[in-house]
Design an enzyme around this catalytic site. Structure first.
Site, mmCIF file in Angstrom:
data_model
loop_
_atom_site.group_PDB
_atom_site.id
_atom_site.type_symbol
_atom_site.label_atom_id
_atom_site.label_comp_id
_atom_site.label_asym_id
_atom_site.label_seq_id
_atom_site.Cartn_x
_atom_site.Cartn_y
_atom_site.Cartn_z
ATOM 1 N N CYS A 38 -13.439 96.327 -41.760
ATOM 2 C CA CYS A 38 -13.534 97.553 -40.957
ATOM 3 C C CYS A 38 -14.095 97.322 -39.561
ATOM 4 C CB CYS A 38 -14.393 98.579 -41.692
ATOM 5 S SG CYS A 38 -13.681 99.063 -43.279
HETATM 6 N N1 LIG Z 1 -12.824 97.752 -47.641
HETATM 7 C C1 LIG Z 1 -13.543 98.713 -47.077
HETATM 8 O O1 LIG Z 1 -14.773 98.676 -47.091
HETATM 9 C C2 LIG Z 1 -12.878 99.917 -46.423
HETATM 10 C C3 LIG Z 1 -13.649 101.056 -46.190
HETATM 11 C C4 LIG Z 1 -13.064 102.171 -45.610
HETATM 12 C C5 LIG Z 1 -11.720 102.108 -45.246
HETATM 13 N N2 LIG Z 1 -10.987 100.980 -45.452
HETATM 14 C C6 LIG Z 1 -9.581 100.997 -45.072
HETATM 15 O O2 LIG Z 1 -8.790 101.188 -46.250
HETATM 16 C C7 LIG Z 1 -7.557 100.486 -46.140
HETATM 17 C C8 LIG Z 1 -7.411 99.542 -47.315
HETATM 18 O O3 LIG Z 1 -8.456 98.587 -47.271
HETATM 19 P P1 LIG Z 1 -8.873 97.731 -48.537
HETATM 20 O O4 LIG Z 1 -10.167 97.097 -48.178
HETATM 21 O O5 LIG Z 1 -8.777 98.524 -49.790
HETATM 22 O O6 LIG Z 1 -7.697 96.630 -48.539
HETATM 23 P P2 LIG Z 1 -7.313 95.652 -49.743
HETATM 24 O O7 LIG Z 1 -6.615 94.503 -49.109
HETATM 25 O O8 LIG Z 1 -8.497 95.408 -50.607
HETATM 26 O O9 LIG Z 1 -6.284 96.500 -50.600
HETATM 27 C C9 LIG Z 1 -5.038 96.868 -50.140
HETATM 28 C C10 LIG Z 1 -4.052 96.784 -51.288
HETATM 29 O O10 LIG Z 1 -2.791 97.248 -50.813
HETATM 30 C C11 LIG Z 1 -1.787 96.461 -51.411
HETATM 31 N N3 LIG Z 1 -0.562 96.592 -50.634
HETATM 32 C C12 LIG Z 1 -0.237 96.019 -49.460
HETATM 33 N N4 LIG Z 1 0.982 96.430 -49.064
HETATM 34 C C13 LIG Z 1 1.416 97.285 -49.997
HETATM 35 C C14 LIG Z 1 2.592 98.045 -50.145
HETATM 36 N N5 LIG Z 1 3.569 98.001 -49.244
HETATM 37 N N6 LIG Z 1 2.712 98.810 -51.234
HETATM 38 C C15 LIG Z 1 1.724 98.854 -52.161
HETATM 39 N N7 LIG Z 1 0.594 98.171 -52.070
HETATM 40 C C16 LIG Z 1 0.429 97.398 -50.998
HETATM 41 C C17 LIG Z 1 -2.369 95.070 -51.441
HETATM 42 O O11 LIG Z 1 -1.731 94.253 -52.384
HETATM 43 C C18 LIG Z 1 -3.828 95.371 -51.807
HETATM 44 O O12 LIG Z 1 -4.031 95.362 -53.200
HETATM 45 C C19 LIG Z 1 -7.605 99.807 -44.777
HETATM 46 O O13 LIG Z 1 -7.002 100.636 -43.841
HETATM 47 C C20 LIG Z 1 -9.090 99.706 -44.486
HETATM 48 O O14 LIG Z 1 -9.341 99.643 -43.100
HETATM 49 C C21 LIG Z 1 -11.537 99.881 -46.065
#
Ligand SMILES: NC(=O)c1ccc[n+]([C@@H]2O[C@H](COP(=O)([O-])OP(=O)(O)OC[C@H]3O[C@@H](n4cnc5c(N)ncnc54)[C@H](O)[C@@H]3O)[C@@H](O)[C@H]2O)c1
Length: 469
Positions: free
Chosen positions: A300
Site C-alpha cells: 500500500c
Molecule cells: N494488503 C493490504 O494490506 C491492503 C490493504 C488495503 C487495501 N489493499 C488493496 O487491496 C487490493 C488487493 O491487495 P491484496 O494485498 O489482497 O493482494 P494479493 O496479491 O494478496 O491478492 C490478490 C489476489 O487476486 C488474485 N488475482 C489476480 N488477478 C486476478 C483475476 N484476474 N481474477 C481473479 N483473481 C485475481 C491473485 O491471485 C491474488 O490471490 C490492492 O488494490 C491493494 O492495494 C491491500
C-alpha cells in the site's frame, strides 16, 4: 458541494425514498434486491482471495451470507478446498466449516458469478516498472465480470486506485454489451482498509466508506456492508471514495517521511527520535505518532500515493508533498546502510567488503509473513553491492520468495538465531521488529546491532553494541 452522482443527505430513509421515486421504471426491482441484502439471502462473490479478499470472505460468511470465492490462482483455490489457508493470520476453520455446510465454495470458474447477487473485486493494483498505475488486473477482472453480468448484479471494486477508475475504466467495460449501470446492474467503490495481522482491527471492526454510481448502487452496497461492519460511511460518488482511500495512505506516507527526516536530523544532534515521539504522543490532541524505519514496504504505502501523482498530471497540478515523501522514504535504506558502514568502520576499522551481515526480518512489517516491497530486499542489495555477504533470519518467512526486482535472492533460507550463529556475524541489522525475536539474547550474542525499529530498547535489551539507525 453538489454530489456528482445521486446522493441523498439523510441516510438511509431519504435514500430509500429516492429509490421509490426513480422516474423511469427500472427493469430491475432494486427494492427486492435491497431486501435480499437486508435478509442476508444474497449470494456474494469475492474475486481475488489474497490479503484483502480472504479476510473479507470470512467477514461476509460471519454475517450469514453465502459466498463464492474466485481467484485465478489454482493453488489458493485448492488450499481452501482442502481446508487450508495460505495467510498465516487467517485461520482455515471458518472456510472449511462453511464449505462443509454449503455456504462457501472457492473456484477459478467465473461462470460461478451467475449465481451471485454481489461481486466484490479485491485484485492487485501495483505499479508498472515505470512506476505508473498498473490496472491490468482490475481490467482483466472487469472483463471477466462483464462476460457474466446479469440484471441486478451489484459490482463493487475494493482495490486501491485513483479517482475515476470505477466510473471511467470499469463502467465502460461493464456497459459494453448494452447493460446500463444504475438501470440493469449496480456499480460502487468501497476501499478496503485491511491492516493485515493487526488483531485490534479485523475487517469487521473497521468502518467502510462507500461511493455508489447512483442512489440504488449506494443503497445496495450499504445494505451489504452494514451486515458485517460497525459503521458505513456513504460518500457522494465512487470518485470520492477512491480519493478517501488514497488520502489515507498519502497521509501515512507523508508522515512516515517526516519522522524519517527528523530521525536523520536528531541523529546528528544526538537526540533519540523514538524518545521524542514517545514523549510527543502524550499530547492528547493535535499529534499522532508515526515511526521511522528502514524504508517503506507492503502493497500500500510505497505504491498507492503514486496512483494519485499519476492522475494529478492529467490536471497539470503538482503533488510536491507526495513526491518529496516518496524521495525521503526511498532514501532510507541507503541511510541505514551508510550508518551501518560507518559504525562498522568506526568500531573495527573495517569496511563493508567481506563483512558478514545478518538481516533480522524480511517481512515488511512485524508479525506478518508478507514480504512485498519489503525494504529488507533493498538493504540486502545495497550491502551486497558494497561487498558484504548477507544472511537473513525471519521467523515467519522460512525461504526468501522470488520477487520481480530481487529475483537473485530467491531461495535463500532463513538462518537459525542461536547465540553461536549470531556471534559469527560482524553486524546484525534489525529490519523488522517481529515479536517472536528474543532481542535480549540477540544483543547478548551479537558483536554489533543496527536497530532500525527501536526494537531492542522496547524489549529492554540495552548494550553498547546497539546502534539505532
Ligand atoms: N494488503 C493490504 O494490506 C491492503 C490493504 C488495503 C487495501 N489493499 C488493496 O487491496 C487490493 C488487493 O491487495 P491484496 O494485498 O489482497 O493482494 P494479493 O496479491 O494478496 O491478492 C490478490 C489476489 O487476486 C488474485 N488475482 C489476480 N488477478 C486476478 C483475476 N484476474 N481474477 C481473479 N483473481 C485475481 C491473485 O491471485 C491474488 O490471490 C490492492 O488494490 C491493494 O492495494 C491491500
Amino acid at each position: 458541494m453538489i454530489p456528482s452522482v445521486g446522493c441523498y443527505g439523510s441516510w438511509p430513509l431519504r435514500l430509500t425514498l429516492a429509490m421509490q421515486k426513480t422516474s423511469a421504471p427500472a427493469p430491475v426491482d432494486a427494492s427486492a434486491l435491497l431486501a435480499r441484502y437486508q435478509q442476508r439471502a444474497a449470494v456474494v462473490a469475492v474475486i481475488g482471495l489474497g490479503y484483502v479478499g480472504l479476510p473479507l470472505v470470512k467477514a461476509i460468511l460471519g454475517a450469514g451470507f453465502k459466498v463464492v470465492g474466485l481467484d485465478v490462482d489454482r493453488e489458493k483455490v485448492a488450499a481452501l478446498e482442502q481446508g487450508r489457508t495460505y495467510i498465516r493470520h487467517v485461520p482455515a476453520e471458518p472456510f472449511s466449516a462453511a464449505i462443509a455446510n454449503g455456504r462457501f465454495r472457492a473456484t477459478t470458474d467465473f461462470t460461478a458469478l451467475k449465481d451471485a447477487d454481489a461481486i466484490l473485486i479485491c485484485v492487485p493494483t501495483p505499479l508498472t516498472s515505470h512506476r505508473e498505475p498498473d490496472l491490468s488486473y482490475v481490467e482483466a477482472t472487469t472483463r471477466a465480470v462483464a462476460a457474466q453480468l446479469k440484471a441486478g448484479h451489484l459490482v463493487i471494486l475494493e482495490s486501491t486506485t485513483y479517482p475515476g477508475t470505477t466510473c471511467g475504466v470499469m463502467k465502460p467495460i461493464l456497459e459494453a454489451r448494452g447493460m446500463r449501470s444504475g438501470r440493469d446492474f449496480f456499480l460502487a467503490y468501497s476501499p478496503e482498509r485491511e491492516d493485515p495481522g493487526n488483531p485490534a482491527f479485523a475487517t469487521t471492526a473497521i468502518p467502510k466508506v462507500i461511493g455508489g454510481d447512483g442512489a440504488e448502487a449506494l443503497a445496495l452496497a450499504n445494505a451489504l456492508y452494514s451486515a458485517f461492519v460497525p459503521q458505513t460511511v456513504p460518500v457522494s460518488s465512487p470518485d470520492t471514495a477512491e480519493a478517501v482511500k488514497l488520502t489515507e495512505n498519502v497521509f501515512r506516507a507523508v508522515n512516515i517521511a517526516l519522522v524519517n527526516e527528523l530521525k536523520i536530523l536528531y541523529e546528528a544532534m544526538g537526540i533519540d527520535v523514538w524518545e521524542v515521539i514517545d514523549a510527543a504522543k502524550t499530547k492528547p490532541f493535535g499529534y499522532m505518532p508515526f515511526y521511522p524505519g528502514p524504508g517503506l514496504g507492503g502493497h500500500c504505502i510505497p505504491i498507492d500515493p503514486f496512483y494519485l501523482t499519476w492522475k494529478a498530471r492529467e490536471y497539470e497540478l503538482p503533488t510536491r508533498f507526495i513526491e518529496l515523501a516518496g524521495e525521503t522514504n526511498t532514501q532510507m535504506p541507503r541511510h541505514v546502510v551508510g550508518r551501518l558502514a560507518d559504525e562498522l568502520n568506526h568500531r573495527t576499522g573495517r569496511g563493508l567488503k567481506g563483512a558478514r551481515v545478518l538481516i533480522v526480518g524480511l517481512a515488511y512489517k512485524k508479525n506478518v509473513d508478507d514480504t512485498r516491497e519489503s525494504p529488507s530486499f533493498k538493504l540486502m542489495e545495497l550491502l551486497e553491492g558494497r561487498g558484504a555477504a548477507c544472511d537473513v533470519h525471519d521467523p515467519l518467512v522460512p525461504v526468501v520468495p522470488r520477487t520481480r526486482e530481487h529475483a537473485s535472492f530467491a531461495g535463500r533460507k532463513s538462518v537459525a538465531l542461536d547465540a553461536a550463529a549470531v556471534a559469527s556475524y560482524d553486524v546484525v541489522l534489525i529490519a523488522t521488529d517481529h515479536d517472536a525475536i528474543d532481542y535480549k539474547a540477540l544483543v547478548g550474542a551479537a558483536k554489533l546491532v543496527i536497530d532500525t525499529r527501536n526494537a531492542c530498547a522496547r524489549a529492554g535489551a540495552v548494550g553498547g553494541n546497539v546502534v539505532k539507525a
